[in-house]
Design a protein around this motif. Structure first.
Motif, short mmCIF file in Angstrom:
data_model
loop_
_atom_site.label_atom_id
_atom_site.label_comp_id
_atom_site.label_asym_id
_atom_site.label_seq_id
_atom_site.Cartn_x
_atom_site.Cartn_y
_atom_site.Cartn_z
N LEU A 150 0.82 -1.21 0.00
CA LEU A 150 0.00 0.00 0.00
C LEU A 150 0.86 1.26 0.00
O LEU A 150 0.50 2.27 -0.62
N LEU A 151 2.01 1.21 0.68
CA LEU A 151 2.92 2.36 0.66
C LEU A 151 3.43 2.65 -0.75
O LEU A 151 3.68 3.81 -1.11
N CYS A 152 3.56 1.59 -1.56
CA CYS A 152 4.16 1.73 -2.89
C CYS A 152 3.15 2.18 -3.95
O CYS A 152 3.54 2.42 -5.10
N VAL A 153 1.89 2.28 -3.59
CA VAL A 153 0.86 2.61 -4.58
C VAL A 153 1.04 4.02 -5.13
O VAL A 153 0.92 4.26 -6.34
N PRO A 155 2.80 8.36 -4.14
CA PRO A 155 3.62 9.18 -3.26
C PRO A 155 2.80 9.75 -2.10
O PRO A 155 1.57 9.82 -2.15
N PHE A 156 3.54 10.19 -1.06
CA PHE A 156 2.95 10.90 0.07
C PHE A 156 3.65 12.24 0.22
O PHE A 156 4.82 12.39 -0.14
N THR A 220 -1.72 3.58 9.83
CA THR A 220 -2.89 2.74 10.10
C THR A 220 -3.37 2.16 8.78
O THR A 220 -3.32 2.83 7.73
N LEU A 221 -3.84 0.93 8.83
CA LEU A 221 -4.40 0.26 7.66
C LEU A 221 -5.91 0.25 7.79
O LEU A 221 -6.46 -0.02 8.86
N SER A 222 -6.57 0.53 6.68
CA SER A 222 -8.04 0.48 6.66
C SER A 222 -8.46 -0.04 5.29
O SER A 222 -8.40 0.68 4.29
N GLY A 223 -8.84 -1.30 5.25
CA GLY A 223 -9.19 -1.90 3.97
C GLY A 223 -8.01 -1.93 3.04
O GLY A 223 -6.95 -2.47 3.38
N ILE A 226 -3.80 3.00 3.24
CA ILE A 226 -2.90 3.20 4.37
C ILE A 226 -2.81 4.71 4.62
O ILE A 226 -2.75 5.50 3.68
N ALA A 227 -2.83 5.09 5.88
CA ALA A 227 -2.72 6.50 6.26
C ALA A 227 -1.45 6.69 7.06
O ALA A 227 -1.15 5.90 7.97
#
Length: 350
Positions: A150-153, A155-156, A220-223, A226-227
């Motif tokens: 999810l981190l790789c989906v 940029p942040f 946090t993971l939600s479904g 990722i936040a």
């Protein structure tokens, strides 16, 4: 006397026969060596002891055998042979190659802990440090693959410390690109850019920044999302969602020839399209006169802090996170959200 002579003759005959036997073995061993049958040659040379140069040929046979096994990927056998050879030729220098090869084979077999242990021993040998990082990333992925994927989906982004600076984070399985950018009168500038290893645990992501400080980001993971952080980090999709709608900005500038002047900008994001127009105060005319430019329109994507578009002068538009909100920027000017559309050519006044 006759008996003594007979004994001496017998001993001489035995010695000749024994020497002849060794000579034959030596020739056979040499032939095996020349045929590339190093293991068989080594056995024969070892049995010959000190005969002629058998000891040297034994070392040569074992060295050639070790090189052969190293080439074939039989790293444990090669390592033992090179170790036993001591300082013969470059045997000591071949030992790291054996350990590197074994570490790489452990990587292929998904034994990342074993690979890491060997890469640790290799220090700065070839790219051992980089391979260790890859092994560590794979080991980490086994436990935290869902979060890493999810981190790789996308940029942040987070504020870079001022209204005109932004931190960008682009994750891959192995590392995170941390890019610090800022916006000024010259446009988009890169302050620093580093690829860093990172670690993941059950609740946070940690990395050591270029200045040596430790950055720890709770997550946090939600479904299937990722936040990061506590509301101060925005994903690219969150930035894009926040940009939708109308924006405006009054820009003031000073020119040594014309003095102070004012420009009014309006922009609109919708359905993957970026539009903008602006009016600039007309110098030397009566109040209320201005020059109008636009409207300009094109599709866009989000870069690392900039709006990527072929729109006219689109390279001068950026975005930032200011006080926990996404903001559109033109050079170092900060836009505000508007509730209505763009005024059009007849909608401006000064």
């Amino acid at each position: 006397m006759k008996k003594l002579i007979a004994i001496l003759l017998t001993l001489s005959l035995v010695l000749v026969l024994f020497t002849g036997c060794k000579g034959g073995k030596y020739d056979d061993a040499k032939a095996l060596f020349e045929d590339g049958k190093y293991a068989e040659a080594a056995k024969l040379f070892k049995s010959l002891g000190d005969y002629e140069d058998s000891k040297q040929m034994l070392s040569a046979s074992n060295y050639a055998l070790a090189c052969e096994k190293l080439e074939a990927g039989e790293f444990d056998e090669a390592l033992k042979l090179f170790t036993d050879l001591g300082d013969y030729e470059d045997s000591a220098a071949k030992i790291p190659a054996c350990n590197y090869g074994k570490a790489a084979s452990l990587m292929e077999a998904s034994d990342y802990e074993g690979a890491i242990a060997l890469f640790d021993k290799l220090g700065d040998y070839e790219d051992a440090a980089a391979q260790r990082a890859l092994a560590n990333a794979e080991l980490q992925y086994q436990s935290y693959g869902e979060a890493i994927d999810l981190l790789c989906v996308e940029p942040f982004f987070a504020n870079g410390g001022t209204e005109n600076s932004l931190n960008c984070f682009v994750f891959s399985k192995e590392s995170v690109l941390v890019k610090h950018v800022f916006f000024d009168g010259n446009g988009y500038q890169t302050s620093s850019e580093n690829n860093l290893p990172y670690t993941v645990d059950d609740s946070s992501i940690s990395m050591t920044l270029d200045d040596g400080s430790e950055l720890v980001l709770p997550y946090t993971l939600s479904g299937d999302t990722i936040a990061l952080g506590s509301g101060e980090y925005f994903s690219a999709s969150q930035v894009d969602a926040a940009l939708q709608g109308y924006w405006y900005c009054n820009e003031y500038s000073y020119n040594s020839f014309t003095g102070f002047s004012s420009s009014k900008y309006n922009a609109y994001f919708h359905d993957g399209t970026f539009e903008y127009e602006y009016a600039t105060e007309a110098y030397g005319y009566n109040d209320g006169s201005y020059y109008y430019y636009g409207p300009y329109e094109d599709s866009y994507t989000l870069g690392l802090g900039r709006i990527e578009s072929d729109i006219h002068n689109g390279s001068y538009f950026f975005f930032n996170i200011i006080d926990g909100e996404v903001k559109l920027m033109h050079f170092d000017h900060v836009y505000s959200k508007a509730s209505s559309g763009m005024p059009g050519e007849d909608g401006y006044s000064f």
